[in-house]
Design a protein around this motif. Structure first.
Motif, short mmCIF file in Angstrom:
data_model
loop_
_atom_site.label_atom_id
_atom_site.label_comp_id
_atom_site.label_asym_id
_atom_site.label_seq_id
_atom_site.Cartn_x
_atom_site.Cartn_y
_atom_site.Cartn_z
N ARG A 285 0.86 -1.18 0.00
CA ARG A 285 0.00 0.00 0.00
C ARG A 285 0.90 1.23 0.00
O ARG A 285 1.82 1.31 0.80
N TRP A 286 0.59 2.18 -0.87
CA TRP A 286 1.44 3.37 -1.01
C TRP A 286 0.63 4.64 -0.85
O TRP A 286 -0.55 4.67 -1.21
N LEU A 287 1.26 5.67 -0.33
CA LEU A 287 0.64 6.99 -0.28
C LEU A 287 1.54 7.94 -1.06
O LEU A 287 2.73 8.08 -0.75
N TYR A 288 0.97 8.56 -2.08
CA TYR A 288 1.65 9.55 -2.92
C TYR A 288 1.17 10.93 -2.49
O TYR A 288 0.01 11.11 -2.15
N TRP A 289 2.05 11.94 -2.56
CA TRP A 289 1.65 13.31 -2.24
C TRP A 289 2.74 14.27 -2.67
O TRP A 289 3.80 13.88 -3.11
N GLY A 290 2.46 15.58 -2.50
CA GLY A 290 3.48 16.60 -2.71
C GLY A 290 2.99 17.80 -3.48
O GLY A 290 2.08 17.71 -4.29
N SER A 291 3.61 18.94 -3.19
CA SER A 291 3.38 20.20 -3.89
C SER A 291 4.27 21.26 -3.26
O SER A 291 5.26 20.94 -2.63
N GLY A 292 3.89 22.52 -3.43
CA GLY A 292 4.60 23.61 -2.79
C GLY A 292 6.01 23.81 -3.29
O GLY A 292 6.90 24.10 -2.50
N PHE A 293 6.26 23.62 -4.57
CA PHE A 293 7.58 23.73 -5.18
C PHE A 293 8.54 22.67 -4.66
O PHE A 293 9.74 22.77 -4.82
N GLY A 294 7.99 21.65 -4.01
CA GLY A 294 8.78 20.50 -3.59
C GLY A 294 8.52 19.33 -4.51
O GLY A 294 7.72 19.42 -5.45
N LEU B 283 7.32 15.45 -5.81
CA LEU B 283 6.27 14.47 -5.58
C LEU B 283 6.93 13.29 -4.90
O LEU B 283 8.01 12.86 -5.29
N ARG B 284 6.27 12.77 -3.86
CA ARG B 284 6.87 11.72 -3.04
C ARG B 284 5.91 10.55 -2.84
O ARG B 284 4.70 10.69 -3.06
N VAL B 285 6.43 9.45 -2.36
CA VAL B 285 5.64 8.26 -2.04
C VAL B 285 6.26 7.60 -0.81
O VAL B 285 7.47 7.71 -0.57
N ARG B 286 5.40 6.93 -0.03
CA ARG B 286 5.88 6.18 1.13
C ARG B 286 4.92 5.03 1.38
O ARG B 286 3.71 5.16 1.19
N GLU B 287 5.46 3.92 1.82
CA GLU B 287 4.63 2.74 2.07
C GLU B 287 3.75 2.93 3.30
O GLU B 287 4.22 3.40 4.35
N LEU B 288 2.48 2.55 3.17
CA LEU B 288 1.56 2.57 4.31
C LEU B 288 1.64 1.23 5.05
O LEU B 288 1.90 0.18 4.46
N PRO C 127 6.42 0.67 9.41
CA PRO C 127 7.62 0.85 10.22
C PRO C 127 8.88 0.76 9.35
O PRO C 127 8.95 -0.05 8.43
N ASP C 128 9.81 1.63 9.62
CA ASP C 128 11.09 1.69 8.91
C ASP C 128 10.96 2.08 7.44
O ASP C 128 11.93 1.98 6.68
N SER C 129 9.76 2.51 7.01
CA SER C 129 9.63 2.97 5.62
C SER C 129 10.18 4.39 5.51
O SER C 129 10.26 5.12 6.50
N GLN C 130 10.55 4.77 4.32
CA GLN C 130 11.13 6.09 4.07
C GLN C 130 10.40 6.75 2.90
O GLN C 130 9.92 6.06 2.01
N GLU C 131 10.37 8.07 2.91
CA GLU C 131 9.86 8.81 1.75
C GLU C 131 10.78 8.55 0.55
O GLU C 131 11.99 8.50 0.70
N ILE C 132 10.17 8.42 -0.60
CA ILE C 132 10.92 8.26 -1.84
C ILE C 132 10.51 9.40 -2.77
O ILE C 132 9.33 9.62 -3.00
N THR C 133 11.49 10.13 -3.28
CA THR C 133 11.22 11.20 -4.22
C THR C 133 11.02 10.61 -5.61
O THR C 133 11.83 9.81 -6.07
#
Length: 196
Positions: free
Chosen positions: A77-86, A88-93, A102-108
């Motif tokens: 399960r993944w959550l994608y998000w991002g904006s604000g001149f930053g 787009l990222r994803v991280r495992e739910l 647990p121990d998941s990291q944001e991925i650009t």
């Protein structure tokens, strides 16, 4: 979390085993910036009950436009998000879908181009939307200035062989067009209509 501000943004609802999950952004009662949050309901129309703590908070409007995606290829399960001149990222739910694994990291996934040529659509990125088609993960997203008299907004697309792979933006400028097996129509919002 946002009981007094009542400032909510860009919800996305997904269903799993008869429970509905509403992922959204909100301005917290205390602090600056926006937070990603989740609420649940037994029905798609609600009412939704917030889980009581944000998933992630940040400065400005970096933490907006969440989109949950269940990867049929991996079962993750993944959550994608991002904006604000930053970026787009994803991280495992986590399995409960109410927190990050647990121990998941944001991925650009995709970096904005930054200020410069006002004709570009990739200076501000937002509104991630992912589909899996023919072994490719397509990341649709919106770019640039969405609103007001100087609106300059388009739908862009990148693709990867994995849900978290380094996404490569399509090399041509966004617009309503047909390329290979897909067609994207700008809806004027941060989601796209996809015609296969």
């Amino acid at each position: 979390m946002a009981h007094t501000t009542q400032k909510f943004w860009a919800p996305h609802v997904s269903e799993h085993n008869g429970l509905y999950y509403l992922y959204y952004s909100a301005k917290p009662d205390k602090g600056e910036g926006l937070c990603l949050a989740v609420a649940t309901s037994a029905a798609p129309q609600g009412p939704f009950l917030d889980v009581g703590a944000p998933l992630l908070c940040g400065t400005g409007f970096l933490e907006i436009d969440p989109m949950a995606f269940d990867d049929p290829a991996t079962g993750k399960r993944w959550l994608y998000w991002g904006s604000g001149f930053g970026p787009l990222r994803v991280r495992e739910l986590a399995e409960d879908r109410l927190s990050f694994a647990p121990d998941s990291q944001e991925i650009t996934l995709v970096q904005p181009a930054g200020a410069g040529d006002p004709r570009r659509y990739d200076q501000l990125l937002e509104g991630s939307w992912v589909v899996l088609r023919g072994g490719w993960y397509y990341l649709f997203y919106s770019g640039n200035n969405c609103c007001g008299p100087d609106a300059h907004y388009g739908v862009l697309v990148a693709r990867s062989r994995t849900a978290t792979g380094l996404s490569k933006p399509w090399p041509k400028p966004p617009a309503t067009r047909t390329q290979c097996c897909w067609k994207v129509m700008n809806t004027g919002a941060h989601r796209a209509t996809i015609v296969w």
